[in-house]
Scaffold this active site. Structure first.
Site, mmCIF file in Angstrom:
data_model
loop_
_atom_site.group_PDB
_atom_site.id
_atom_site.type_symbol
_atom_site.label_atom_id
_atom_site.label_comp_id
_atom_site.label_asym_id
_atom_site.label_seq_id
_atom_site.Cartn_x
_atom_site.Cartn_y
_atom_site.Cartn_z
ATOM 1 N N GLY A 154 0.812 -1.052 0.022
ATOM 2 C CA GLY A 154 -0.106 0.039 -0.029
ATOM 3 C C GLY A 154 0.756 1.077 0.069
ATOM 4 N N MET A 161 4.528 3.131 1.942
ATOM 5 C CA MET A 161 5.985 3.031 3.001
ATOM 6 C C MET A 161 6.279 4.330 3.558
ATOM 7 S SD MET A 161 7.985 0.908 4.169
ATOM 8 C CE MET A 161 9.250 1.458 5.499
ATOM 9 N N GLU A 197 0.783 6.226 7.369
ATOM 10 C CA GLU A 197 2.260 6.371 7.385
ATOM 11 C C GLU A 197 2.582 7.419 7.860
ATOM 12 O OE1 GLU A 197 3.586 3.966 5.622
ATOM 13 O OE2 GLU A 197 1.741 3.133 4.880
HETATM 14 ZN ZN LIG Z 1 2.797 0.753 8.356
#
Ligand SMILES: [Zn+2]
Length: 853
Positions: A274, A276, A309
């Site tokens: 998804g 980083m 994130e």
């Molecule tokens: Zn994560």
């Protein structure tokens, strides 16, 4: 290759032996646009101390060629000290300087420095992805999270490109057809968090500023990038809005200024995961740039990832786990804090519903595998680490934190986080460090809590037991707890009854601690027996919920009448668990979806129901009933599509589901009509992504020829279009199509990650099991070779994706057992994957037994 799979012991020893002071890394990627160029030049200089001068250590590097290794002014012979994965460093001094000059390979698997050429305009794009240990594919380093250091990065790239890295650039110098970007030194960070993104990316910019308690002002430049050809679809304003809301929230709650300067968010092609959390340079899969209409659930999901994130900038980047055993320290927190911030700081209102329904389904599934593990895991080496980015580390961990907040309270929990950041900034931690902070601020001893929740595995089952007297009043309501280890649960028990309109509404909510195997809900005694008892109302704890017989009967007739969205989502989740566990026949579950799905107001829940209904049919239904069930599902989908509000998200979701469920000539005719414009559903825009979904239905149904699907590229000659074409072609129900897809993935390693995924997805389409049955034996024959020869990312996809999961027959289960019994020495990570596939298959067989009438 020995040495590639770094072990925990080696990492511990190295961390005791050395301390890193700084890295200088230079990459020359001017060759990237030339498809014939396989490598780029990488030069690293690392300065480090050694606690025991005279001893040896090693640096990590996965590179086809090393030109020079210089240690403390001494040239070492690469042929002697470099074995392809490690550089041996003999005879260290107290203070050392190592320089390694290497040619590193451009990646096509999404690991290391990935190179992608855009079919729309032939532009080349690069980005890095390193977690857990692929920085060594790009530069020589000490690849473990607890050897942090500041990185000073420079990149020479084609002159027309922009380059992004963790820090701001200080200088750009031009030299003919190239430009060199020099970036400021980073704060001390781990190798897996370093990042470079380079190419002719489209960029949007914004700015965030905030007054700090000390009177200063924090300025954070914001950028959001995507490929140029995606720019017309990009909505950076939406990204920036959520970004600013998140920065407000985390500054407020964490009371620690964002430590990494600027905040770039780069949407990159062919991304494996998804997103980083690279400090200052977050990378996202570019499918989050929506090319066609998507539902509100997709926007909600994207915003959740943005915030997940961002939470990592503190949990993970500022304070990092010592080793991958404590991966949960960052992932569970980012998952929980992402949802908490989204619920409190953004416009999204269904966050905890999605969490309860979707996120937890991932955890429940993982936690019932024989391979499940405690949240604090035992990670022996990097292959173990790679597999633990799983439903336990993320979703169960986050669920358990939600339970912890219910247990200690929100404020002590966040105060503990604040103390943890201040105490361990730029450092590395273990479980005990976090518990210490939380115990200080909550005033509670968390030893028992941590032992029960973090250091054991498995999911508890909570079942209500209701006894009533002759007047229909509750004499006793008790909650029975099953599971390998009973845990302390803070739960709410909801009692629901019908209102005047027939809706099921909450008439009482009783919060209590459930401990041990049986807990009496004293407050319930004397109340009239409710229509529905919902244990874990409000979704405070992590458990599987069961029902008493009366409540289950209520759900069978009236699940859709539960008025509270979260309670209804919990009921859906519970009946799905019953189905998976072989306690509710799959046809009953499908009946509930057909009956109440059309009235489900939460779009995220509805989309989950679609996925689960399809899985129930394909895997859990009695094979003798599957055709009849498939017809019912397909007809029901068309009915709901026609009934859905024109232009609504629900209409789009049902249209997609019609394509997924299409079962016979009638539905395929509708699908083709929608594609060709001869059929119309009022308000439904058949846009490009929907077109591909419809093509896939026709392809899988044997109702479209290769050439006509290929012609769709004339409309959509993009990366996404090509990927979907590959999936459509592999989905065709012919022996040739299946053999071609298998061979493209197994017999060659030419395909990039995205096309491996597309081939597998098409091949593994559920229909026509007869065509894929012949691949079961070749699958087991090729497993070990694949594991040895492919990168772990690709190998994981092949092992999981080609497992014959739709061949739900005892013979396939036996073949799986035979492979497991016959390969005790296969890589533990490979055995884990196969064991999980086996467990899914065994579960399907049990569920089918339950569905047999
Ligand atoms: Zn994560």
């Amino acid at each position: 290759m020995p040495g590639k799979n770094l072990s925990r012991e080696e990492a511990q020893q190295r961390a005791e032996a050395i301390g890193v002071e700084s890295y200088r890394v230079h990459l020359d990627v001017t060759s990237a646009p030339d498809p014939a160029a396989a490598t780029f030049r990488s030069t690293t200089t690392v300065v480090f101390r050694c606690a025991a001068p005279g001893t040896d250590t090693f640096a990590d590097l996965l590179a086809p060629r090393v030109h020079a290794v210089t240690l403390n002014g001494r040239a070492l012979d690469p042929a002697v000290v470099f074995d392809g994965v490690r550089v041996t460093l003999p005879g260290l001094a107290a203070h050392n300087e190592l320089t390694v000059v290497a040619d590193c390979a451009y990646s096509r698997t999404g690991e290391g420095l990935h190179r992608f050429v855009d079919p729309a305009d032939d532009e080349t794009y690069l980005y890095t992805h390193f977690e857990p240990a692929d920085a060594r594919r790009v530069f020589a380093n000490f690849e473990q999270p607890d050897l942090k250091a500041p990185f000073t990065v420079s990149v020479t790239a084609p002159a027309a490109w922009d380059v992004y890295a963790n820090a701001v650039h200080e200088e750009i110098t031009a030299d003919g057809a190239a430009r060199t970007w020099r970036f400021a030194p980073t704060k001390p960070i781990s190798t897996y968090l370093t990042a470079v993104v380079a190419g002719p990316y489209h960029v949007a910019r914004d700015h965030y500023s905030r007054e700090l308690p000390d009177g200063g002002v924090l300025e954070i430049p914001l950028a959001a990038t995507c490929r140029r050809s995606l720019a017309p679809h990009f909505d950076p304003d939406e990204i920036f809005t959520v970004t600013k809301q998140g920065l407000d929230f985390f500054h407020q709650e964490f009371d620690y200024p964002y430590p990494f300067g600027k905040y770039d968010q780069c949407f990159v092609p062919e991304y494996n995961i998804g997103a980083m959390e690279n400090p200052g340079c977050v990378t996202f899969r570019e499918e989050y740039v929506f090319r066609s209409k998507v539902t509100e659930a997709a926007y909600e999901g994207r915003a959740n990832v943005v915030l997940h994130e961002m939470a990592h900038m503190w949990f993970g980047d500022l304070v990092t786990m010592k080793w991958w055993d404590d991966l949960w320290l960052k992932e569970s927190f980012a998952d929980y804090m992402g949802s908490l911030s989204q619920n409190e700081a953004t416009k999204y209102r269904a966050v905890w519903i999605t969490f309860a329904n979707r996120r937890k389904a991932w955890a429940y599934r993982q936690d019932q595998f024989p391979t499940t593990h405690p949240i604090t895991a035992d990670i022996r080496d990097l292959e173990d680490a790679k597999l633990n980015f799983d439903g336990i580390t993320y979703a169960k961990g986050a669920s358990v934190l939600k339970q912890l907040v219910a247990y200690v309270g929100r404020e002590p929990f966040l105060a503990g986080a604040r103390q943890y950041f201040r105490r361990h900034a730029y450092g590395n931690t273990r479980l005990a460090d976090l518990l210490e902070a939380l115990e200080t601020t909550s005033g509670r001893d968390l030893t028992a809590w941590a032992a029960a929740w973090l250091q054991t595995s498995g999911v508890n089952v909570l079942t209500p037991q209701v006894t009533v007297d002759a007047e229909g009043r509750i004499t006793e309501l008790a909650i029975v707890q099953d599971g390998s280890v009973p845990r302390p649960h803070r739960v709410a028990v909801g009692l629901f009854d019908r209102d005047a309109d027939g809706g099921l509404v909450r008439t009482a909510r009783i919060e209590l601690d459930v401990t041990g195997t049986r807990t009496v809900v004293a407050e319930a005694a004397g109340r009239p027996r409710p229509a529905l008892v919902l244990v874990n109302d409000d979704d405070l704890t992590y458990c599987k919920v069961r029902f008493d017989e009366g409540s289950l009967e209520t759900l069978r007739t009236s699940l859709g009448e539960i008025r509270d969205d979260l309670a209804r989502a919990l009921a859906w989740s519970a009946v799905w668990n019953l189905t998976r566990d072989g306690l509710m026949p799959a046809r009953d579950y499908l009946g509930l979806v057909l009956r109440f799905g059309g009235g489900e107001s939460d779009i995220g829940v509805l989309q989950s129901l679609h996925l689960q209904a399809k899985a129930a049919l394909d895997l859990y239904a009695d094979p003798a009933w599957r055709a009849a069930g498939g017809r019912l599902l397909a007809e029901g989908a068309v009915r709901e599509l026609r009934a859905a509000e024109p232009g609504s998200d629900h209409q789009l979701a049902w249209a997609r589901f019609v394509a997924v469920a299409a079962d016979g000539p009638e539905q395929l005719q509708l699908v083709r009509g929608l594609l060709e414009g001869t059929a119309r559903i009022d308000g439904l825009d058949v846009d490009q992504e929907l077109r591909w979904t419809l093509w896939l239905a026709l392809a899988a149904g044997g109702a479209a020829e290769g050439p006509e699907i290929e012609r769709e590229l004339q409309r959509d000659n993009t990366a996404s279009g090509r990927r979907q074409l590959v999936q459509c072609l592999a989905a065709r129900p012919t022996p040739e199509a299946k053999a071609a897809a298998w061979s493209a993935v197994v017999d060659s390693d030419e395909l990039p990650n995205a096309l491996v995924e597309a081939e597998i997805a098409g091949f593994a389409q559920a229909g026509r099991r007869d065509l894929t049955a012949g691949f079961t034996a070749p699958y087991f024959a090729v497993l070990e070779k694949i594991w040895e020869q492919r990168s772990i990312e690709i190998a994981m996809r092949i092992v999981g994706g080609f497992f014959p999961r739709h061949q739900t027959e005892p013979a396939v289960l036996a073949a799986t057992d035979e492979w497991l019994d016959g390969h005790p020495a296969a890589a533990p990570a490979l055995r884990r994957l196969v064991t999980e596939c086996r467990d899914d298959l065994a579960r399907a067989l049990r569920a089918q037994e339950c569905d047999r009438v």
